[in-house]
Write a protein that holds these residues in place. Structure first.
Motif, mmCIF file in Angstrom:
data_model
loop_
_atom_site.group_PDB
_atom_site.id
_atom_site.type_symbol
_atom_site.label_atom_id
_atom_site.label_comp_id
_atom_site.label_asym_id
_atom_site.label_seq_id
_atom_site.Cartn_x
_atom_site.Cartn_y
_atom_site.Cartn_z
ATOM 1 N N ALA A 196 -96.616 -62.534 -10.592
ATOM 2 C CA ALA A 196 -95.817 -63.718 -10.271
ATOM 3 C C ALA A 196 -96.510 -64.988 -10.742
ATOM 4 C CB ALA A 196 -95.556 -63.776 -8.767
ATOM 5 N N GLY A 199 -96.229 -65.152 -14.584
ATOM 6 C CA GLY A 199 -94.885 -65.557 -14.972
ATOM 7 C C GLY A 199 -94.649 -67.041 -14.785
ATOM 8 N N TRP A 200 -95.135 -67.585 -13.678
ATOM 9 C CA TRP A 200 -94.941 -69.014 -13.407
ATOM 10 C C TRP A 200 -95.740 -69.874 -14.377
ATOM 11 C CZ3 TRP A 200 -98.139 -72.628 -10.255
ATOM 12 C CH2 TRP A 200 -97.477 -73.845 -10.021
ATOM 13 N N ARG A 204 -92.214 -68.413 -17.461
ATOM 14 C CA ARG A 204 -91.220 -67.329 -17.459
ATOM 15 C C ARG A 204 -90.570 -67.150 -16.101
ATOM 16 N NH1 ARG A 204 -93.555 -68.530 -22.208
ATOM 17 N NH2 ARG A 204 -92.480 -67.350 -23.832
ATOM 18 N N SER A 205 -90.963 -67.907 -15.114
ATOM 19 C CA SER A 205 -90.297 -67.897 -13.815
ATOM 20 C C SER A 205 -90.446 -69.271 -13.189
ATOM 21 C CB SER A 205 -90.888 -66.827 -12.891
ATOM 22 O OG SER A 205 -92.068 -67.296 -12.268
ATOM 23 N N ARG A 206 -89.666 -69.511 -12.153
ATOM 24 C CA ARG A 206 -89.737 -70.791 -11.446
ATOM 25 C C ARG A 206 -90.616 -70.703 -10.202
ATOM 26 N NH1 ARG A 206 -83.408 -72.245 -11.236
ATOM 27 N NH2 ARG A 206 -83.352 -70.017 -10.786
ATOM 28 N N GLU A 208 -90.482 -68.372 -7.713
ATOM 29 C CA GLU A 208 -89.788 -67.988 -6.482
ATOM 30 C C GLU A 208 -90.620 -67.066 -5.594
ATOM 31 O OE1 GLU A 208 -86.634 -68.316 -9.811
ATOM 32 O OE2 GLU A 208 -88.685 -67.543 -9.567
#
Length: 223
Positions: A196, A199-200, A204-206, A208
Motif C-alpha cells: 500500500a 502504491g501510494w 498508483r493509489s490514493r 485508501e
C-alpha cells in the motif's frame, strides 16, 4: 540482475493475462491505455540499450534524442497490431538482454545519464529496467499488484521515490512507515502495509489503505 529478470517475468505475466482486445482498455496511468504502457516498456528497453552503448563506446548516446522523439516512438509502437506489439516487446527485451550480456566488465563503471539528466554508472541500468517493468506491470491493471513484488524491491522503489523528491527539493512533509521500514522525516506520520505504501508513493493509489495522523498530503510526481 535477479531483480531485473524477476521484474521482466512479472510484466510478462501481467501482459499474458490480457487478451488482444483488452490491450485497448485503460491502464492505471491517466491518458494511457494498456497499449501505450506496453509500447513504453518496449521503447524503454531500447533506450537502455543506448545507455549501454554509451558505456561501451564512450560516445554519448542518450536514452532518447528528445522527449518529443520518446513520445513519438511510444505512439508509433502503440499503433501496431496487438500481435506485432507483443512481438516488438519480446524483441526489444531480447536486445536489452544481449546488450547487458555483451557489456565488458570495465564499462559497467562508466557514467551515463538518466532521462532526467542524473549521472549514474552503467551498473545502475538493470535496476532502472527493474523499476520500469515492475511498476508498469501494476499499471496494466491485469491482476498484478505490488504485493506480487519482492519486499526488497518495493522498499528500494520507495527509496528511489524519496531520492527523486529530495533531488528536486520537493520532499513532502511526511514520515512513512511500513513495518520496520521508514522513509522521510516530516510532520505527518503515514503507515501501512508495504504494498500500500509503494502504491501510494509511486502515484498508483490514493492511499485508501493507509493510516495517518493527519490528512494525507498530495504527493509530488515521482518522475
Amino acid at each position: 540482475m535477479d531483480r531485473w529478470t524477476d521484474g521482466e517475468r512479472l510484466f510478462a505475466t501481467a501482459l499474458g493475462r490480457l487478451t488482444d482486445e483488452e490491450l485497448d482498455g485503460p491502464s492505471l496511468l491517466p491518458g494511457w491505455d494498456r497499449r501505450h504502457v506496453v509500447a513504453h516498456v518496449a521503447r524503454n528497453a531500447d533506450a537502455l540499450v543506448n545507455l549501454l552503448a554509451w558505456a561501451r563506446t564512450g560516445d554519448e548516446t542518450p536514452m532518447y534524442p528528445s522527449r518529443e522523439a520518446r513520445d513519438a516512438g511510444i505512439a508509433e509502437a502503440a499503433a501496431l497490431e496487438a500481435s506485432q506489439l507483443r512481438t516488438e516487446l519480446v524483441a526489444a527485451t531480447a536486445r536489452l538482454a544481449d546488450a547487458v550480456r555483451g557489456l565488458p566488465g570495465p564499462a559497467w563503471s562508466a557514467e551515463v545519464r538518466t532521462m532526467q539528466g542524473r549521472p549514474v554508472p552503467a551498473s545502475h541500468v538493470p535496476w532502472m529496467r527493474c523499476t520500469e517493468v515492475v511498476v508498469h506491470a501494476v499499471d496494466l491493471d491485469a491482476g498484478v499488484g505490488f504485493a506480487d513484488v519482492a519486499e526488497d524491491v518495493q522498499a528500494a522503489i520507495c527509496e528511489e521515490v524519496f531520492g527523486a523528491w529530495e533531488r528536486r527539493g520537493e520532499t513532502p512533509d511526511v514520515v512513512v512507515f511500513a513495518g520496520d521500514r521508514e522513509w522521510g522525516s516530516g510532520a505527518v506520520a503515514v503507515s501501512g502495509a508495504l504494498p500500500a505504501v509503494t502504491g501510494w508513493l509511486t502515484g498508483r493509489s490514493r492511499g485508501e489503505e493507509l493510516a495517518a495522523d493527519g490528512a494525507l498530503p498530495e504527493l509530488p510526481r515521482w518522475l
